[in-house]
Design a protein around this motif. Sequence first.
Motif, PDB file in Angstrom:
ATOM      1  N   ASN A 297      45.390  20.852  57.592  1.00 41.19           N
ATOM      2  CA  ASN A 297      44.770  21.507  56.444  1.00 41.19           C
ATOM      3  C   ASN A 297      45.808  21.606  55.324  1.00 41.19           C
ATOM      4  O   ASN A 297      46.977  21.288  55.523  1.00 41.19           O
ATOM      5  N   ASP A 298      45.371  22.077  54.157  1.00 39.82           N
ATOM      6  CA  ASP A 298      46.333  22.271  53.077  1.00 39.82           C
ATOM      7  C   ASP A 298      47.055  23.604  53.237  1.00 39.82           C
ATOM      8  O   ASP A 298      46.601  24.497  53.955  1.00 39.82           O
ATOM      9  N   PHE A 299      48.198  23.724  52.568  1.00 35.90           N
ATOM     10  CA  PHE A 299      48.962  24.966  52.550  1.00 35.90           C
ATOM     11  C   PHE A 299      48.756  25.616  51.193  1.00 35.90           C
ATOM     12  O   PHE A 299      49.001  24.989  50.153  1.00 35.90           O
ATOM     13  N   CYS A 300      48.331  26.867  51.206  1.00 38.43           N
ATOM     14  CA  CYS A 300      48.029  27.585  49.972  1.00 38.43           C
ATOM     15  C   CYS A 300      48.848  28.870  49.940  1.00 38.43           C
ATOM     16  O   CYS A 300      48.645  29.766  50.757  1.00 38.43           O
TER      17      CYS A 300
ATOM     18  N   ASP B  93      42.430  30.329  37.671  1.00 38.35           N
ATOM     19  CA  ASP B  93      42.390  29.610  36.400  1.00 38.35           C
ATOM     20  C   ASP B  93      43.377  28.445  36.342  1.00 38.35           C
ATOM     21  O   ASP B  93      43.135  27.458  35.647  1.00 38.35           O
ATOM     22  N   SER B  94      44.495  28.564  37.038  1.00 34.56           N
ATOM     23  CA  SER B  94      45.457  27.462  37.078  1.00 34.56           C
ATOM     24  C   SER B  94      46.156  27.466  38.427  1.00 34.56           C
ATOM     25  O   SER B  94      46.146  28.477  39.144  1.00 34.56           O
ATOM     26  N   PHE B  95      46.741  26.330  38.783  1.00 41.53           N
ATOM     27  CA  PHE B  95      47.443  26.227  40.065  1.00 41.53           C
ATOM     28  C   PHE B  95      48.389  25.037  40.024  1.00 41.53           C
ATOM     29  O   PHE B  95      48.211  24.096  39.250  1.00 41.53           O
ATOM     30  N   PHE B  96      49.427  25.098  40.858  1.00 34.36           N
ATOM     31  CA  PHE B  96      50.338  23.974  41.069  1.00 34.36           C
ATOM     32  C   PHE B  96      49.926  23.278  42.358  1.00 34.36           C
ATOM     33  O   PHE B  96      49.578  23.928  43.345  1.00 34.36           O
TER      34      PHE B  96
END
Length: 282
Positions: free
Chosen positions: A13-16, A52-55
Amino acid sequence: MAHNQQKKIAVINDFCGFGRCSLTVSLPIISALKVQCCPVPTSVFSNHTAYDSFFYTDYTSNMSAYIDEWKKLGLTFDGILTGFLGSPEQTRIVKEFLAHFKQEGTVTVVDPVMGDEGSLYATYSPELAKQMKELLPYADILTPNLTEACILADAVYREDMDRAELTVLCERLSHMGPKKIVISGLERDGRLINFVYEEGSAPVEVAGPKIGPCRAGTGDVFSSIIAADAVNGVEFLSSVRHAAVFIAKVLRRAVELEIPTTDGICFEEFLSEIGEGTDGIK
């Protein structure tokens, strides 16, 4: 070296980093259920995409080399849990992972994180959804919502499907591989229903109250409990009830604390209680 003396689940899975979803949910949940969680990251997010934003950094180009090191170590797993996949190439890599690491006795749970409310997520392409079907022959347990179940079964989505229609839908999916299926998050008259299907048995509905708005990461908590319970020998229907009761408890607390929906559910408050009631259940 004795790497495999303890129960292990590989989680793809992804890491958040913030928002309580994906691997940052599975790691504590599975660990609290006394199973070692071994992550395979598909991407890294500072926070999930509902903000609203993310890296974001894609990890596809590193996944095969990462997995090859596990092969060198001779690792084996009691369970495998797959979650969000971001590209057709990742689907191919995961399929190869399953072909290598799924052995007799390895329980594989596929959580097909693809869409909701009748549509694919904006980040999901029809090609990727089609390739997701290629993972189903490896799945012992499938945990879709209704949208994902319909997409995988090539069925027309209707949010008001009745018991007979849901049974036919699960039968179609079961013919593709998984013999245990739970369609989660069905809303009926102010309640949430988990439709539980096991091949050879009559379907069962596990109902509970709908508490507050939808929150990020709830499905990841659900699938992580299902995977850990399966490895621990908990009977499937009991596991669905376990997950539903735990999530309802946490949702109530999230409402009390007025936690933003994007911040997920505050499972940490009850992590020490997550295994209560499951000892001895088979």
